[in-house]
Structure formats: C-alpha cells, structure tokens
Write an enzyme that holds these catalytic residues in place. Structure first.
Site, PDB file in Angstrom:
ATOM      1  N   SER A   8       0.876  -1.170   0.000  1.00 45.09           N
ATOM      2  CA  SER A   8       0.000   0.000   0.000  1.00 45.09           C
ATOM      3  C   SER A   8       0.909   1.215   0.000  1.00 45.09           C
ATOM      4  CB  SER A   8      -0.847  -0.007   1.280  1.00 45.09           C
ATOM      5  OG  SER A   8      -1.430   1.259   1.513  1.00 45.09           O
TER       6      SER A   8
ATOM      7  N   TYR B 144      -2.498  -1.348  10.349  1.00 46.10           N
ATOM      8  CA  TYR B 144      -2.402  -1.513   8.888  1.00 46.10           C
ATOM      9  C   TYR B 144      -1.069  -0.965   8.380  1.00 46.10           C
ATOM     10  CZ  TYR B 144      -4.132  -1.116   4.006  1.00 46.10           C
ATOM     11  OH  TYR B 144      -4.316  -1.216   2.645  1.00 46.10           O
TER      12      TYR B 144
HETATM   13  P1  NAD Z   1     -11.754  -5.910  -0.454  1.00 48.78           P
HETATM   14  O1  NAD Z   1     -12.316  -5.760   0.900  1.00 48.78           O
HETATM   15  O2  NAD Z   1     -12.557  -5.529  -1.650  1.00 48.78           O
HETATM   16  O3  NAD Z   1     -11.226  -7.400  -0.684  1.00 48.78           O
HETATM   17  C1  NAD Z   1     -10.478  -8.067   0.299  1.00 48.78           C
HETATM   18  C2  NAD Z   1     -10.737  -9.546   0.151  1.00 48.78           C
HETATM   19  O4  NAD Z   1      -9.924 -10.217   1.136  1.00 48.78           O
HETATM   20  C3  NAD Z   1     -12.197  -9.955   0.414  1.00 48.78           C
HETATM   21  O5  NAD Z   1     -12.655 -10.823  -0.616  1.00 48.78           O
HETATM   22  C4  NAD Z   1     -12.136 -10.668   1.761  1.00 48.78           C
HETATM   23  O6  NAD Z   1     -13.103 -11.710   1.887  1.00 48.78           O
HETATM   24  C5  NAD Z   1     -10.725 -11.234   1.715  1.00 48.78           C
HETATM   25  N1  NAD Z   1     -10.216 -11.550   3.056  1.00 48.78           N
HETATM   26  C6  NAD Z   1     -10.257 -10.784   4.173  1.00 48.78           C
HETATM   27  N2  NAD Z   1      -9.728 -11.439   5.218  1.00 48.78           N
HETATM   28  C7  NAD Z   1      -9.328 -12.653   4.745  1.00 48.78           C
HETATM   29  C8  NAD Z   1      -8.725 -13.780   5.337  1.00 48.78           C
HETATM   30  N3  NAD Z   1      -8.422 -13.825   6.653  1.00 48.78           N
HETATM   31  N4  NAD Z   1      -8.444 -14.848   4.559  1.00 48.78           N
HETATM   32  C9  NAD Z   1      -8.753 -14.833   3.231  1.00 48.78           C
HETATM   33  N5  NAD Z   1      -9.345 -13.808   2.617  1.00 48.78           N
HETATM   34  C10 NAD Z   1      -9.633 -12.719   3.376  1.00 48.78           C
HETATM   35  O7  NAD Z   1     -10.375  -5.068  -0.413  1.00 48.78           O
HETATM   36  P2  NAD Z   1      -9.410  -4.497  -1.559  1.00 48.78           P
HETATM   37  O8  NAD Z   1      -9.497  -3.026  -1.490  1.00 48.78           O
HETATM   38  O9  NAD Z   1      -9.585  -5.194  -2.841  1.00 48.78           O
HETATM   39  O10 NAD Z   1      -7.999  -4.882  -0.903  1.00 48.78           O
HETATM   40  C11 NAD Z   1      -7.153  -5.880  -1.432  1.00 48.78           C
HETATM   41  C12 NAD Z   1      -5.732  -5.601  -0.944  1.00 48.78           C
HETATM   42  O11 NAD Z   1      -5.293  -4.330  -1.438  1.00 48.78           O
HETATM   43  C13 NAD Z   1      -5.594  -5.529   0.579  1.00 48.78           C
HETATM   44  O12 NAD Z   1      -4.383  -6.143   0.981  1.00 48.78           O
HETATM   45  C14 NAD Z   1      -5.528  -4.041   0.848  1.00 48.78           C
HETATM   46  O13 NAD Z   1      -4.841  -3.730   2.037  1.00 48.78           O
HETATM   47  C15 NAD Z   1      -4.783  -3.564  -0.375  1.00 48.78           C
HETATM   48  N6  NAD Z   1      -4.955  -2.140  -0.654  1.00 48.78           N
HETATM   49  C16 NAD Z   1      -6.186  -1.626  -0.942  1.00 48.78           C
HETATM   50  C17 NAD Z   1      -6.299  -0.262  -1.191  1.00 48.78           C
HETATM   51  C18 NAD Z   1      -7.622   0.371  -1.534  1.00 48.78           C
HETATM   52  O14 NAD Z   1      -7.663   1.617  -1.627  1.00 48.78           O
HETATM   53  N7  NAD Z   1      -8.688  -0.373  -1.742  1.00 48.78           N
HETATM   54  C19 NAD Z   1      -5.173   0.568  -1.110  1.00 48.78           C
HETATM   55  C20 NAD Z   1      -3.954  -0.001  -0.807  1.00 48.78           C
HETATM   56  C21 NAD Z   1      -3.843  -1.353  -0.568  1.00 48.78           C
END
Ligand code: NAD
Length: 251
Positions: A133, A146
């Site tokens: 991130s 986080y």
């Molecule tokens: P999201 O909530 O849309 O998807 C996350 C997925 O992870 C979900 O399907 C959830 O069921 C799954 N999950 C959660 N806990 C879990 C576990 N213990 N075991 C297996 N699966 C699990 O989120 P996203 O925004 O797509 O995030 C995906 C990644 O990107 C994350 O690591 C997040 O930190 C990172 N990220 C997101 C953003 C953003 O702005 N959305 C920014 C930087 C980093």
C-alpha cells in the site's frame, strides 16, 4: 491468489485468466470465491475456488496443496487478502491490532511459505507478489496496525527476493494508492461521521489529497501491473515495490 473474490484481487484474477493463467480463487468468503471462479470459467478462463482463511496455517497449506495437486504446481502467488481497522494507537485493542497484523503478515508469510515450497520443489521458479500500500511507505492517523503490517510486507518481499533467487523465484510488492473497493467504501461513512463532514469531503481532503491529479487508482491499473510483474522473466526485477497511486508516494 488470496482475497480474490472481491475488489483488487477479483480484477487481477480476471486479467490473469485472460492471459491464460489457471487462477486459484482463495478467499475467506467461500460462496464469493465459488462465484468468482465460475465467472472466470464462463468468460473462457480456467479457475478453481478455495475457501481459505489466510491466518490459518492448516487452511493455507491445504488450499495451496489442493491447487498444486489439481493443476500440477504453483507458478505465481498473489498475496492480496487484506482488512482495515480504524483506531488510534492509544485506543486500539490488542485483539484488533493482532487481527490486522495476522491477515496481512501471517497471511503473507503462510501463503508465501506454502507457495515457495511448491516453486522450489517443482524446479520451475516463480513469481511472488505481495499487496502492499502507499501505507508501506508512510503513515496515516487511525491506521496504525495496517501501516505497521504494510511496512512489514516490504521486509518480507526483500527477504523472499534474496532467498528465492537461487531457485528462480522473484518477489515484488505492489503498493496501491486509493482504490474504490469495498475496503474503502466501508471506511468512508465512519470517517465522515467522526469528522462531521460529508463523504465527498473525506474523498477530496483525505483520500485523494496527496495524488497529483485528484484521481482514484483503479483495480484495472493494479491488474496491469500484476500481469507485468508475474510475467517479468529475470531477477532484474525482484525485491522491489511499485507505488501505483497517482503519485501519492514517489520513490
Ligand atoms: P476488499 O475488501 O474488496 O477485498 C479483500 C478480500 O480479502 C475480500 O474478498 C475478503 O473476503 C478477503 N479476506 C479478508 N480477510 C481474509 C482472510 N483472513 N483470509 C482470506 N481472505 C480474506 O479489499 P481491496 O481493497 O480489494 O484490498 C485488497 C488488498 O489491497 C488488501 O491487501 C488491501 O490492504 C490492499 N490495498 C487496498 C487499497 C484500496 O484503496 N482499496 C489501497 C492499498 C492497498
């Protein structure tokens, strides 16, 4: 690919399937993983669904074994599952602290270890991609667990790069800015309520303030980079992190 049933992971799965990869849709949400795998197949790809809690050693090992035995090995791991929790360091409970670190750090370690063993055993090398991130580089208030977890992933990435190199395994981290996924949608009303402002103001004054152009990063932007990293052929690109963030962080 973990967390592949939603948001960024779901879109990377789509791009990988389109490129001909056989996608293991691993997610805590078994129903959503199953639906995502069927949708990938309906679009002409190949996929299998794996119910997996990435914080469980037994579930991770079983899920990666099941994928490897069905499809003949593991070439790419995308460790993407993630959660957020909003609290200051002064207020956060020990349980919430551990929960966030467990999903990101234990989850990335466990999936990496299981995939690495398969990659080394299969003698074909491979590519490991960790989802960092912009919070791998800087901090924001109320996101302490986080921020700590995402910083830690860069250390894991660099270690895998060194230990994986003799086996042809590369490791890199993708570091997104703000992407409008369910993870972000869940934070918006909470932050707006606490600050006493509109959700639009949170987006403008907080989420996108540091970008060069006030734009969101998209799931597709990240999927393009994930395809590039998975396909890159040599150790010229390993142990790196790439900020895909509309300039929120510049290396
Ligand atoms: P999201 O909530 O849309 O998807 C996350 C997925 O992870 C979900 O399907 C959830 O069921 C799954 N999950 C959660 N806990 C879990 C576990 N213990 N075991 C297996 N699966 C699990 O989120 P996203 O925004 O797509 O995030 C995906 C990644 O990107 C994350 O690591 C997040 O930190 C990172 N990220 C997101 C953003 C953003 O702005 N959305 C920014 C930087 C980093």
């Amino acid at each position: 690919m973990t967390g592949a049933a939603s948001g960024i992971g779901r879109r990377i799965a789509e791009f990988y399937a389109r490129e001909g990869a056989i996608v293991g849709v691993a997610d805590l949400d078994a129903g959503a993983a199953e639906r995502a795998a069927r949708e990938l197949e309906a679009a002409g790809g190949r996929a299998s669904a794996h119910r997996m809690d990435v914080t469980s050693e037994a579930e991770v090992d079983a899920g990666i074994d099941a994928y490897a035995e069905r499809w003949g090995g593991v070439d790419i791991l995308v460790s993407n599952a993630g959660i957020q929790h909003l609290d200051t360091i002064a207020d956060v409970s020990f349980a919430d602290w551990k929960r966030v670190l467990a999903v990101h750090l234990d989850g990335s370690f466990l999936t990496t270890r299981a995939a690495l063993r398969r990659m080394i055993g299969g003698k074909r090398g491979g590519s490991i991609i960790l989802m960092g991130s912009v919070h791998s580089y800087f901090a924001s208030v109320k996101k302490g667990p986080y921020v700590v977890a995402k910083h830690g992933l860069l250390g894991l990435c660099r270690t895998i790069a060194k230990e994986g190199a003799p086996h042809g395994v590369r490791a890199n981290a993708i570091c997104p800015g703000v992407v409008r996924t369910p993870l972000i949608e869940r934070q918006l009303p909470v932050l707006a309520r606490e600050a006493g402002v509109s959700e639009e103001q949170i987006v403008h004054d907080l989420f996108l303030r540091l970008t060069v152009d006030g734009e969101y990063t998209t799931e597709a932007d990240l999927a393009e980079v994930a395809v590039f990293l998975a396909a890159f052929p040599t150790n010229a690109l390993t142990g790196q992190s790439i900020s895909v963030s509309h300039g929120m962080h510049m290396l």
